[in-house]
Design a protein around this motif. Sequence first.
Motif, PDB file in Angstrom:
ATOM      1  N   LYS A 190       4.731  33.322  16.552  1.00 20.02           N
ATOM      2  CA  LYS A 190       5.451  33.702  15.497  1.00 20.02           C
ATOM      3  C   LYS A 190       6.515  32.806  14.982  1.00 20.02           C
ATOM      4  O   LYS A 190       6.768  32.299  13.756  1.00 20.02           O
ATOM      5  CB  LYS A 190       6.494  35.263  15.660  1.00 20.02           C
ATOM      6  CG  LYS A 190       7.061  35.770  14.602  1.00 20.02           C
ATOM      7  CD  LYS A 190       7.615  37.142  14.966  1.00 20.02           C
ATOM      8  CE  LYS A 190       8.557  37.458  13.877  1.00 20.02           C
ATOM      9  NZ  LYS A 190       9.093  38.742  14.325  1.00 20.02           N
ATOM     10  N   ALA A 191       7.367  32.204  15.926  1.00 24.22           N
ATOM     11  CA  ALA A 191       8.247  31.063  15.486  1.00 24.22           C
ATOM     12  C   ALA A 191       7.654  30.047  14.941  1.00 24.22           C
ATOM     13  O   ALA A 191       8.256  29.438  13.580  1.00 24.22           O
ATOM     14  CB  ALA A 191       9.062  30.889  16.718  1.00 24.22           C
ATOM     15  N   ARG A 192       6.516  29.655  15.338  1.00 21.95           N
ATOM     16  CA  ARG A 192       5.871  28.317  14.806  1.00 21.95           C
ATOM     17  C   ARG A 192       5.270  28.792  13.558  1.00 21.95           C
ATOM     18  O   ARG A 192       5.371  27.729  12.718  1.00 21.95           O
ATOM     19  CB  ARG A 192       4.596  28.078  15.663  1.00 21.95           C
ATOM     20  CG  ARG A 192       3.771  26.778  15.504  1.00 21.95           C
ATOM     21  CD  ARG A 192       2.943  26.408  16.575  1.00 21.95           C
ATOM     22  NE  ARG A 192       1.876  27.200  16.995  1.00 21.95           N
ATOM     23  CZ  ARG A 192       0.936  27.382  16.199  1.00 21.95           C
ATOM     24  NH1 ARG A 192       0.488  26.728  15.025  1.00 21.95           N
ATOM     25  NH2 ARG A 192      -0.217  28.335  16.641  1.00 21.95           N
ATOM     26  N   PHE A 193       4.671  29.946  13.399  1.00 23.38           N
ATOM     27  CA  PHE A 193       4.276  30.180  11.986  1.00 23.38           C
ATOM     28  C   PHE A 193       5.350  30.033  10.874  1.00 23.38           C
ATOM     29  O   PHE A 193       5.270  29.758   9.616  1.00 23.38           O
ATOM     30  CB  PHE A 193       3.564  31.666  12.039  1.00 23.38           C
ATOM     31  CG  PHE A 193       2.159  31.627  12.543  1.00 23.38           C
ATOM     32  CD1 PHE A 193       1.752  30.446  13.097  1.00 23.38           C
ATOM     33  CD2 PHE A 193       1.380  32.687  12.330  1.00 23.38           C
ATOM     34  CE1 PHE A 193       0.339  30.600  13.598  1.00 23.38           C
ATOM     35  CE2 PHE A 193      -0.057  32.759  13.054  1.00 23.38           C
ATOM     36  CZ  PHE A 193      -0.522  31.593  13.524  1.00 23.38           C
ATOM     37  N   ILE A 194       6.520  30.604  11.157  1.00 25.18           N
ATOM     38  CA  ILE A 194       7.683  30.420  10.365  1.00 25.18           C
ATOM     39  C   ILE A 194       7.946  29.115  10.057  1.00 25.18           C
ATOM     40  O   ILE A 194       8.007  28.942   8.978  1.00 25.18           O
ATOM     41  CB  ILE A 194       8.845  31.324  10.786  1.00 25.18           C
ATOM     42  CG1 ILE A 194       8.524  32.580  11.051  1.00 25.18           C
ATOM     43  CG2 ILE A 194       9.932  31.074  10.174  1.00 25.18           C
ATOM     44  CD1 ILE A 194       9.734  33.697  11.990  1.00 25.18           C
ATOM     45  N   ALA A 195       8.099  28.159  11.230  1.00 22.26           N
ATOM     46  CA  ALA A 195       8.728  26.906  10.863  1.00 22.26           C
ATOM     47  C   ALA A 195       7.425  26.053  10.280  1.00 22.26           C
ATOM     48  O   ALA A 195       7.698  25.274   9.482  1.00 22.26           O
ATOM     49  CB  ALA A 195       8.793  26.521  12.262  1.00 22.26           C
ATOM     50  N   ASP A 196       6.242  26.251  10.694  1.00 18.60           N
ATOM     51  CA  ASP A 196       5.241  25.252  10.160  1.00 18.60           C
ATOM     52  C   ASP A 196       4.717  25.920   8.743  1.00 18.60           C
ATOM     53  O   ASP A 196       4.307  24.930   8.070  1.00 18.60           O
ATOM     54  CB  ASP A 196       3.989  25.144  11.102  1.00 18.60           C
ATOM     55  CG  ASP A 196       4.330  24.382  12.530  1.00 18.60           C
ATOM     56  OD1 ASP A 196       5.522  23.977  12.363  1.00 18.60           O
ATOM     57  OD2 ASP A 196       3.577  24.139  13.254  1.00 18.60           O
ATOM     58  N   TYR A 197       4.434  26.932   8.824  1.00 19.26           N
ATOM     59  CA  TYR A 197       3.750  27.359   7.163  1.00 19.26           C
ATOM     60  C   TYR A 197       4.902  28.072   6.588  1.00 19.26           C
ATOM     61  O   TYR A 197       4.357  28.522   5.321  1.00 19.26           O
ATOM     62  CB  TYR A 197       2.589  28.494   7.748  1.00 19.26           C
ATOM     63  CG  TYR A 197       1.687  27.929   8.479  1.00 19.26           C
ATOM     64  CD1 TYR A 197       0.628  27.061   8.244  1.00 19.26           C
ATOM     65  CD2 TYR A 197       1.560  28.216  10.096  1.00 19.26           C
ATOM     66  CE1 TYR A 197      -0.221  26.640   9.159  1.00 19.26           C
ATOM     67  CE2 TYR A 197       0.554  28.006  10.858  1.00 19.26           C
ATOM     68  CZ  TYR A 197      -0.477  27.147  10.188  1.00 19.26           C
ATOM     69  OH  TYR A 197      -1.769  26.547  11.062  1.00 19.26           O
ATOM     70  N   GLY A 198       6.053  28.243   6.756  1.00 13.67           N
ATOM     71  CA  GLY A 198       6.913  28.518   6.071  1.00 13.67           C
ATOM     72  C   GLY A 198       6.803  30.312   5.710  1.00 13.67           C
ATOM     73  O   GLY A 198       7.154  30.694   4.673  1.00 13.67           O
ATOM     74  N   LEU A 199       6.273  30.902   6.571  1.00 14.34           N
ATOM     75  CA  LEU A 199       6.054  32.329   6.389  1.00 14.34           C
ATOM     76  C   LEU A 199       7.361  32.897   6.691  1.00 14.34           C
ATOM     77  O   LEU A 199       8.244  32.562   7.372  1.00 14.34           O
ATOM     78  CB  LEU A 199       5.074  32.883   7.508  1.00 14.34           C
ATOM     79  CG  LEU A 199       3.701  32.284   7.432  1.00 14.34           C
ATOM     80  CD1 LEU A 199       2.692  32.919   8.203  1.00 14.34           C
ATOM     81  CD2 LEU A 199       3.209  32.018   5.924  1.00 14.34           C
ATOM     82  N   SER A 200       7.353  34.332   5.995  1.00 16.19           N
ATOM     83  CA  SER A 200       8.615  35.057   6.170  1.00 16.19           C
ATOM     84  C   SER A 200       8.308  35.591   7.788  1.00 16.19           C
ATOM     85  O   SER A 200       6.980  35.931   8.332  1.00 16.19           O
ATOM     86  CB  SER A 200       8.596  36.219   5.173  1.00 16.19           C
ATOM     87  OG  SER A 200       7.588  37.420   5.413  1.00 16.19           O
ATOM     88  N   PRO A 201       9.483  36.197   8.435  1.00 15.74           N
ATOM     89  CA  PRO A 201       9.546  36.799   9.813  1.00 15.74           C
ATOM     90  C   PRO A 201       8.595  38.035   9.849  1.00 15.74           C
ATOM     91  O   PRO A 201       7.582  38.103  10.629  1.00 15.74           O
ATOM     92  CB  PRO A 201      10.798  37.021   9.998  1.00 15.74           C
ATOM     93  CG  PRO A 201      11.691  36.248   9.293  1.00 15.74           C
ATOM     94  CD  PRO A 201      10.874  35.934   8.053  1.00 15.74           C
ATOM     95  N   TYR A 202       8.440  38.682   8.654  1.00 12.71           N
ATOM     96  CA  TYR A 202       7.567  39.981   8.643  1.00 12.71           C
ATOM     97  C   TYR A 202       5.993  39.399   8.327  1.00 12.71           C
ATOM     98  O   TYR A 202       5.374  40.044   9.375  1.00 12.71           O
ATOM     99  CB  TYR A 202       7.981  40.651   7.152  1.00 12.71           C
ATOM    100  CG  TYR A 202       6.986  41.932   7.184  1.00 12.71           C
ATOM    101  CD1 TYR A 202       7.448  42.946   8.036  1.00 12.71           C
ATOM    102  CD2 TYR A 202       6.083  41.774   6.510  1.00 12.71           C
ATOM    103  CE1 TYR A 202       6.570  44.213   7.948  1.00 12.71           C
ATOM    104  CE2 TYR A 202       4.974  43.003   6.427  1.00 12.71           C
ATOM    105  CZ  TYR A 202       5.340  44.227   7.048  1.00 12.71           C
ATOM    106  OH  TYR A 202       4.535  45.246   7.004  1.00 12.71           O
ATOM    107  N   ASP A 203       5.859  38.619   7.677  1.00 12.01           N
ATOM    108  CA  ASP A 203       4.416  38.096   7.370  1.00 12.01           C
ATOM    109  C   ASP A 203       3.916  37.453   9.045  1.00 12.01           C
ATOM    110  O   ASP A 203       2.875  37.727   9.420  1.00 12.01           O
ATOM    111  CB  ASP A 203       4.178  37.068   6.451  1.00 12.01           C
ATOM    112  CG  ASP A 203       4.128  37.970   5.114  1.00 12.01           C
ATOM    113  OD1 ASP A 203       4.389  39.264   4.869  1.00 12.01           O
ATOM    114  OD2 ASP A 203       4.105  37.343   3.877  1.00 12.01           O
ATOM    115  N   ALA A 204       4.843  36.668   9.337  1.00 15.69           N
ATOM    116  CA  ALA A 204       4.464  35.938  10.837  1.00 15.69           C
ATOM    117  C   ALA A 204       4.143  37.052  11.700  1.00 15.69           C
ATOM    118  O   ALA A 204       3.161  36.815  12.436  1.00 15.69           O
ATOM    119  CB  ALA A 204       5.459  35.034  11.099  1.00 15.69           C
ATOM    120  N   GLY A 205       4.944  38.096  11.797  1.00 11.91           N
ATOM    121  CA  GLY A 205       4.624  39.096  12.690  1.00 11.91           C
ATOM    122  C   GLY A 205       3.619  39.842  12.617  1.00 11.91           C
ATOM    123  O   GLY A 205       2.965  40.391  13.575  1.00 11.91           O
ATOM    124  N   VAL A 206       3.155  40.133  11.445  1.00 15.66           N
ATOM    125  CA  VAL A 206       1.803  40.743  11.226  1.00 15.66           C
ATOM    126  C   VAL A 206       0.589  40.284  11.589  1.00 15.66           C
ATOM    127  O   VAL A 206      -0.297  40.553  12.150  1.00 15.66           O
ATOM    128  CB  VAL A 206       1.563  41.320   9.419  1.00 15.66           C
ATOM    129  CG1 VAL A 206       0.256  41.627   9.403  1.00 15.66           C
ATOM    130  CG2 VAL A 206       2.817  41.929   8.948  1.00 15.66           C
TER     131      VAL A 206
END
Length: 496
Positions: A320-336
């Motif tokens: 989740k942390a990597r998706f937020i950092a690398d792809y610029g996702l919101s924590p919610y989207d990364a969590g989903v």
Amino acid sequence: MTVHVRPTEPKKLISGATGDWEVVIGMEVHAQVASNAKLFSGASTAFGGPPNDHVSLVDAAMPGMLPVINQECVAQAVRTGLGLKAQINLISVFDRKNYFYPDLPQGYQISQYKQPVVGEGEVIVDLPDGESFTVGIERLHLEQDAGKSIHDLSPTQSFVDLNRSGVALMEIVSHPDLRSAEEAKAYVTKLRTILRYLGTCDGDMEKGNLRADVNVSVRRPGAPFGTRCEIKNVNSIRFIGQAVEAEARRQIEILEDGGTISQETRLFDPTKGETRSMRSKEEAHDYRYFPDPDLLPLVLKPEWVEDLKGHLPELPDEKKARFIADYGLSPYDAGVLVAERETAAYFEEVAEGGGVKRDGKAAANFVINELFGRLNKEGRDITSSPVTPHQIGAILDLIAEGTISSKIAKDLFEIVFTEGGDPRVVVEARGMKQVTDLGAIEKVVDEIIAKNPDKVAQVQAKPTMLGWFVGQAMKASGGKANPQALNDILKAKLGI
Ligand code: ADP
Ligand code: MG
């Protein structure tokens, strides 16, 4: 992401007749270890075989049989402990927990009591609103499952099936850190996600491979913990929530009537939505625990534990942390996206599969909104998606190049979902390309202006009327006009 560590100020109170109450929950989750053979025998753990088909002499407790530990089960418990950021105990002990039950031929269960293989750890739990909090893990120990008594095959006889007897379970005990039905459900959901990522338990609650004993008590906000009741073997996430709510209500009613709670073991009845008493709570000393003389203490080599640690997969919190950092996702989207390993992998294949790096946010939006929505409607999951990441990637490329509008992309997705095909070929074959030919757009705009002199007068007084013209022109172009070009042409022709 806000992380709070229990205990915190109560936030989720239940109002009773005499004031507010807080519910306190701790869970004992039994997770069946993913392994081919049982904890102390070579018999198969396969689900659904004919009764008493997967039973060795050890599992049937024939006299003189000796248990031999299955190293893979220990490795799975250690991997799980590492995934829970927990203390790994290099020395642990198997004990006999003595009780009589027809489906327990040994007359005791081999379990771990004072010295479990895994000690204190933690689970970061994600709530649906995007907030996170930490639940403390007290311990994880290995134990044997029991067999199954069957009472509904004959009016006069009961049967025993020992297929499950001796299958390895991990009992994962949380601290009493949960404060609502919603938190309890979110905790088990997250724990199951972690186990699935690790590959140490398949988390299939319908097959009974993951089940929870839910301990519930209530107290006045800020008061010491109340007496708890343990609701045994709850086997779905939804039932866990319902059991917590029913049990909290029952206890509050008793206390408000001036009564006291007696510590007991209860069962949840999903059809009635209530818990009922099963037996008064037994104490540890009732089981006459003692170290199993047939088994030596379990001693783990530090290098072996380190090696397991070095081979752990990326876990959901890290992903989740990597998706937020690398792809610029919101924590919610990364969590989903990280909730299942398969969905996370699918998304990454869309975002950068085959060496093409695409816009991460656009990829996440399309996967979550279009694909998940469509799969849900069909009752399918990602592993049986008729659309491949490669096809979604192609649709995203067509949008990014301006070949199709995002509105047409939805139609294209529907075609690819139901009929299959290469999105580029479909766009060509069905004439779905966005019209960027300025002459063609001008022609459409001219016709609309000529036919609607009254609207032209209105828009010149009130420029927000432009939307009406955009709508008309889009319709006339079959949704294919390039929106930017259309806007520019309309503004120029209308002089606004
Ligand atoms: P036992 O060994 O009798 O099952 P434990 O002390 O191991 O009891 O606790 C079992 C579970 O009960 C743990 O998950 C713990 O968090 C939970 N628990 C303990 N006290 C309370 C309480 N007052 N209210 C709710 N849950 C509790
Ligand atoms: Mg217990």
